[in-house]
Design a protein around this motif. Sequence first.
Motif, PDB file in Angstrom:
ATOM      1  N   ALA A  30      -1.540 -26.836  -9.219  1.00 50.58           N
ATOM      2  CA  ALA A  30      -0.569 -25.895  -9.528  1.00 50.58           C
ATOM      3  C   ALA A  30      -0.078 -25.938 -11.115  1.00 50.58           C
ATOM      4  CB  ALA A  30       0.607 -26.259  -8.760  1.00 50.58           C
ATOM      5  N   PRO A  31       0.045 -27.159 -11.632  1.00 50.28           N
ATOM      6  CA  PRO A  31       0.586 -27.436 -13.112  1.00 50.28           C
ATOM      7  C   PRO A  31      -0.477 -26.443 -14.015  1.00 50.28           C
ATOM      8  CG  PRO A  31       0.567 -29.453 -12.223  1.00 50.28           C
ATOM      9  CD  PRO A  31      -0.108 -28.476 -11.107  1.00 50.28           C
ATOM     10  N   GLU A  32      -1.836 -26.629 -13.799  1.00 47.80           N
ATOM     11  CA  GLU A  32      -2.757 -26.004 -14.551  1.00 47.80           C
ATOM     12  C   GLU A  32      -2.805 -24.216 -14.143  1.00 47.80           C
ATOM     13  OE1 GLU A  32      -4.543 -26.970 -17.173  1.00 47.80           O
ATOM     14  OE2 GLU A  32      -3.433 -29.017 -17.000  1.00 47.80           O
ATOM     15  N   ILE A  37      -1.598 -17.754 -13.640  1.00 47.41           N
ATOM     16  CA  ILE A  37      -1.021 -16.728 -12.723  1.00 47.41           C
ATOM     17  C   ILE A  37       0.145 -15.957 -13.291  1.00 47.41           C
ATOM     18  CG2 ILE A  37      -0.201 -16.562 -10.362  1.00 47.41           C
ATOM     19  CD1 ILE A  37      -1.898 -19.032  -9.548  1.00 47.41           C
ATOM     20  N   GLY A  38       0.878 -16.731 -14.051  1.00 45.99           N
ATOM     21  CA  GLY A  38       2.193 -16.052 -14.626  1.00 45.99           C
ATOM     22  C   GLY A  38       3.491 -16.353 -13.953  1.00 45.99           C
ATOM     23  N   VAL A  39       3.330 -17.718 -13.249  1.00 47.91           N
ATOM     24  CA  VAL A  39       4.744 -17.996 -12.702  1.00 47.91           C
ATOM     25  C   VAL A  39       4.897 -19.252 -12.842  1.00 47.91           C
ATOM     26  CG1 VAL A  39       4.166 -16.494 -10.640  1.00 47.91           C
ATOM     27  CG2 VAL A  39       3.057 -18.748 -10.467  1.00 47.91           C
ATOM     28  N   ASP A  40       6.140 -19.942 -12.578  1.00 44.74           N
ATOM     29  CA  ASP A  40       6.381 -21.583 -12.675  1.00 44.74           C
ATOM     30  C   ASP A  40       5.755 -22.474 -11.701  1.00 44.74           C
ATOM     31  OD1 ASP A  40       8.511 -23.860 -12.368  1.00 44.74           O
ATOM     32  OD2 ASP A  40       8.578 -23.142 -14.463  1.00 44.74           O
ATOM     33  N   ALA A  41       5.328 -23.417 -12.020  1.00 46.42           N
ATOM     34  CA  ALA A  41       4.587 -24.463 -11.102  1.00 46.42           C
ATOM     35  C   ALA A  41       5.516 -24.838 -10.025  1.00 46.42           C
ATOM     36  CB  ALA A  41       4.311 -25.724 -12.082  1.00 46.42           C
ATOM     37  N   THR A  42       6.802 -24.590 -10.046  1.00 51.32           N
ATOM     38  CA  THR A  42       7.854 -25.016  -8.950  1.00 51.32           C
ATOM     39  C   THR A  42       7.393 -23.947  -7.875  1.00 51.32           C
ATOM     40  OG1 THR A  42       9.653 -23.552 -10.185  1.00 51.32           O
ATOM     41  CG2 THR A  42       9.471 -25.998 -10.456  1.00 51.32           C
ATOM     42  N   TYR A  43       6.974 -22.788  -7.896  1.00 49.31           N
ATOM     43  CA  TYR A  43       6.460 -21.977  -6.894  1.00 49.31           C
ATOM     44  C   TYR A  43       5.695 -22.371  -5.991  1.00 49.31           C
ATOM     45  CZ  TYR A  43       9.620 -18.087  -8.767  1.00 49.31           C
ATOM     46  OH  TYR A  43      10.588 -17.198  -8.928  1.00 49.31           O
ATOM     47  N   ILE A  44       5.308 -23.603  -6.025  1.00 50.95           N
ATOM     48  CA  ILE A  44       4.235 -24.299  -4.999  1.00 50.95           C
ATOM     49  C   ILE A  44       5.140 -24.352  -3.820  1.00 50.95           C
ATOM     50  CG2 ILE A  44       4.812 -26.491  -6.135  1.00 50.95           C
ATOM     51  CD1 ILE A  44       1.599 -25.172  -4.423  1.00 50.95           C
ATOM     52  N   GLY A  45       6.281 -24.622  -3.880  1.00 56.52           N
ATOM     53  CA  GLY A  45       7.188 -24.789  -2.887  1.00 56.52           C
ATOM     54  C   GLY A  45       7.257 -23.360  -2.142  1.00 56.52           C
ATOM     55  N   THR A  93      -3.748 -14.293  -9.496  1.00 54.80           N
ATOM     56  CA  THR A  93      -2.873 -13.556  -9.695  1.00 54.80           C
ATOM     57  C   THR A  93      -1.809 -13.757  -8.693  1.00 54.80           C
ATOM     58  OG1 THR A  93      -3.736 -11.906  -8.122  1.00 54.80           O
ATOM     59  CG2 THR A  93      -4.663 -11.512 -10.198  1.00 54.80           C
ATOM     60  N   PRO A  94      -0.620 -13.230  -8.895  1.00 55.91           N
ATOM     61  CA  PRO A  94       0.485 -13.738  -7.772  1.00 55.91           C
ATOM     62  C   PRO A  94       0.072 -12.785  -6.464  1.00 55.91           C
ATOM     63  CG  PRO A  94       1.606 -12.789  -9.844  1.00 55.91           C
ATOM     64  CD  PRO A  94      -0.003 -12.604 -10.040  1.00 55.91           C
ATOM     65  N   VAL A  95      -0.344 -11.748  -6.210  1.00 57.26           N
ATOM     66  CA  VAL A  95      -0.843 -11.394  -5.025  1.00 57.26           C
ATOM     67  C   VAL A  95      -1.694 -12.021  -4.470  1.00 57.26           C
ATOM     68  CG1 VAL A  95      -1.775  -9.170  -3.943  1.00 57.26           C
ATOM     69  CG2 VAL A  95      -0.013  -8.829  -5.726  1.00 57.26           C
ATOM     70  N   ALA A  96      -2.689 -12.734  -5.310  1.00 55.73           N
ATOM     71  CA  ALA A  96      -3.956 -13.286  -4.614  1.00 55.73           C
ATOM     72  C   ALA A  96      -3.278 -14.743  -4.337  1.00 55.73           C
ATOM     73  CB  ALA A  96      -4.960 -13.389  -5.874  1.00 55.73           C
ATOM     74  N   ALA A  97      -2.427 -15.447  -4.908  1.00 58.07           N
ATOM     75  CA  ALA A  97      -1.785 -16.392  -4.599  1.00 58.07           C
ATOM     76  C   ALA A  97      -1.099 -16.192  -3.195  1.00 58.07           C
ATOM     77  CB  ALA A  97      -0.771 -17.001  -5.702  1.00 58.07           C
ATOM     78  N   ILE A  98      -0.439 -15.265  -2.826  1.00 55.87           N
ATOM     79  CA  ILE A  98       0.297 -14.977  -1.605  1.00 55.87           C
ATOM     80  C   ILE A  98      -0.628 -14.783  -0.466  1.00 55.87           C
ATOM     81  CG2 ILE A  98       1.763 -13.247  -0.225  1.00 55.87           C
ATOM     82  CD1 ILE A  98       3.205 -12.797  -2.946  1.00 55.87           C
ATOM     83  N   VAL A  99      -1.969 -13.925  -0.814  1.00 57.48           N
ATOM     84  CA  VAL A  99      -2.944 -13.747   0.009  1.00 57.48           C
ATOM     85  C   VAL A  99      -3.490 -15.146   0.683  1.00 57.48           C
ATOM     86  CG1 VAL A  99      -5.055 -12.760   0.600  1.00 57.48           C
ATOM     87  CG2 VAL A  99      -3.390 -11.417  -0.510  1.00 57.48           C
ATOM     88  N   GLY A 158     -12.545 -26.627 -15.559  1.00 54.62           N
ATOM     89  CA  GLY A 158     -11.301 -25.462 -14.980  1.00 54.62           C
ATOM     90  C   GLY A 158     -10.803 -25.713 -13.933  1.00 54.62           C
ATOM     91  N   TRP A 159      -9.568 -25.266 -13.390  1.00 53.10           N
ATOM     92  CA  TRP A 159      -8.760 -25.746 -12.062  1.00 53.10           C
ATOM     93  C   TRP A 159      -9.704 -24.693 -11.112  1.00 53.10           C
ATOM     94  CZ3 TRP A 159      -6.658 -21.242  -9.904  1.00 53.10           C
ATOM     95  CH2 TRP A 159      -6.442 -20.346 -10.422  1.00 53.10           C
ATOM     96  N   GLU A 160     -10.233 -23.649 -11.572  1.00 51.36           N
ATOM     97  CA  GLU A 160     -11.013 -22.658 -10.638  1.00 51.36           C
ATOM     98  C   GLU A 160     -12.101 -23.438  -9.808  1.00 51.36           C
ATOM     99  OE1 GLU A 160      -9.321 -19.902 -13.758  1.00 51.36           O
ATOM    100  OE2 GLU A 160     -10.295 -21.946 -13.540  1.00 51.36           O
ATOM    101  N   VAL A 161     -12.767 -24.177 -10.621  1.00 48.46           N
ATOM    102  CA  VAL A 161     -14.076 -24.837 -10.287  1.00 48.46           C
ATOM    103  C   VAL A 161     -13.396 -25.804  -9.267  1.00 48.46           C
ATOM    104  CG1 VAL A 161     -15.951 -26.341 -10.939  1.00 48.46           C
ATOM    105  CG2 VAL A 161     -15.277 -24.471 -12.240  1.00 48.46           C
ATOM    106  N   GLY A 162     -12.222 -26.389  -9.531  1.00 56.61           N
ATOM    107  CA  GLY A 162     -11.861 -27.513  -8.529  1.00 56.61           C
ATOM    108  C   GLY A 162     -11.849 -26.949  -7.061  1.00 56.61           C
ATOM    109  N   LEU A 163     -11.024 -25.787  -7.179  1.00 55.41           N
ATOM    110  CA  LEU A 163     -10.819 -25.120  -5.829  1.00 55.41           C
ATOM    111  C   LEU A 163     -12.401 -24.293  -5.249  1.00 55.41           C
ATOM    112  CD1 LEU A 163      -7.750 -22.984  -6.628  1.00 55.41           C
ATOM    113  CD2 LEU A 163      -8.050 -25.099  -5.531  1.00 55.41           C
TER     114      LEU A 163
END
Length: 401
Positions: A30-32, A37-45, A93-99, A158-163
């Motif tokens: 999340a921090p990376e 994504i364009g959001v604050d890391a606190t949105y992990i909650g 992207t924010p939409v991708a994160a929600i999905v 890169g964080w994408e590779v971790g996922l």
Amino acid sequence: MRADVVFLTVAMLAVLTIGSMAQFAVAVVAPEAAPDIGVDATYIGVFIAIVYVFAMLSGATTGVFVARYGAIRVCQFTMLTGAAAMSVFALATPVAAIVSAVLLGCAYGPLNPASAHVLAGVSTSQWRPLVFSIKQAGVPLGGLVTGLVVPLLAIRFGWEVGLLAVASVALVVMIMLQPLRHGFDADRKLGRLFASLSVLTPLRLVFEDRTLRRFAITGFAYAGCQVSVGAFYVVYLVAALEMPLVKAGLIFALVQFGAVFGRVFWGVVAARTLSTRTLLVCLGGLSAACLAITAALSPEWPLAIVMVLGFVLGASSFGWVGIFLSEIAGLAPEGKASEATGGVQFVYFSGVVVVPPCFGAIINLTGSYATAFLAIAGLATGAAVYLMQPARFANKVNVEN
């Protein structure tokens, strides 16, 4: 213990471990990922809240899918959906994160009901607490593996590779489960319709029975305390005790080690010494004591004591789930282990959604982490006392259908 039970236990341990890795992976990156994504890391909650809402819904309806397609097929579905969640989140992207959160919830919710159906059918009442505890050790084990591996991949590639690495492992496990379908999905009913696909069906099964209802309400409290510790423990050590982040992370790793140890150890104890209900009461009391001591911590405390306390806190407040789910499977009517587990899981996942925000609200209102830890210590104590109250506990519960 028979060889087939051992083999299936390892298989379900792998499924729970990968499911847990998928959930923890997003929190780790999340921090990376947040700036991309364009959001604050606190949105992990918010992300985790969406995950658990859909996990509650998907878990409560798992019994119907298990009956129609088989528990192994449902486990394969969770691996595929978890892989999809990781891949979609990598779109950044924010939409991708929600999905991704919705997909991850749909992957995480069925894990316990489906694996319970598999193991309840092959394990005896003597070995069931240990079998379920080993299986549930996959949750903190997944957290440990994710914490060790995903950050390294994220920093180097890169964080994408971790996922995507987690997604790849999930697909491998999905394929490896296929040989089990012939033998262990033989009880599926291919012609079964989805008319009974309802969240209310498993909840009705739970709340119409006094024993299952008592366990479900206890699970609400215990799960809320567990996730509150998981969410706020490191922040507490850093903010209130002025501990360096690296040192706080080390102690939190000990909490996770304690969780892995506790889930297996308590399974052995339940199989050989104490009844599951008695042990769950004792764990509630031990958790409450550890939480109260945690509230009293100060920067002057010796590090060794804080480390031991963290280990015991993990073993108690995280270690209850395996024996708890084994008892639910044992109490469920014949052939309804997945349905009863789904209903009880809906209730205790509600604790995950409700209690941690209340924990945070107490901190904001009082300015005191100690007050918040004492509050959930009281919650754990109350739940243990409630479970301890005399009731007609039996190995099986007859439910009119």
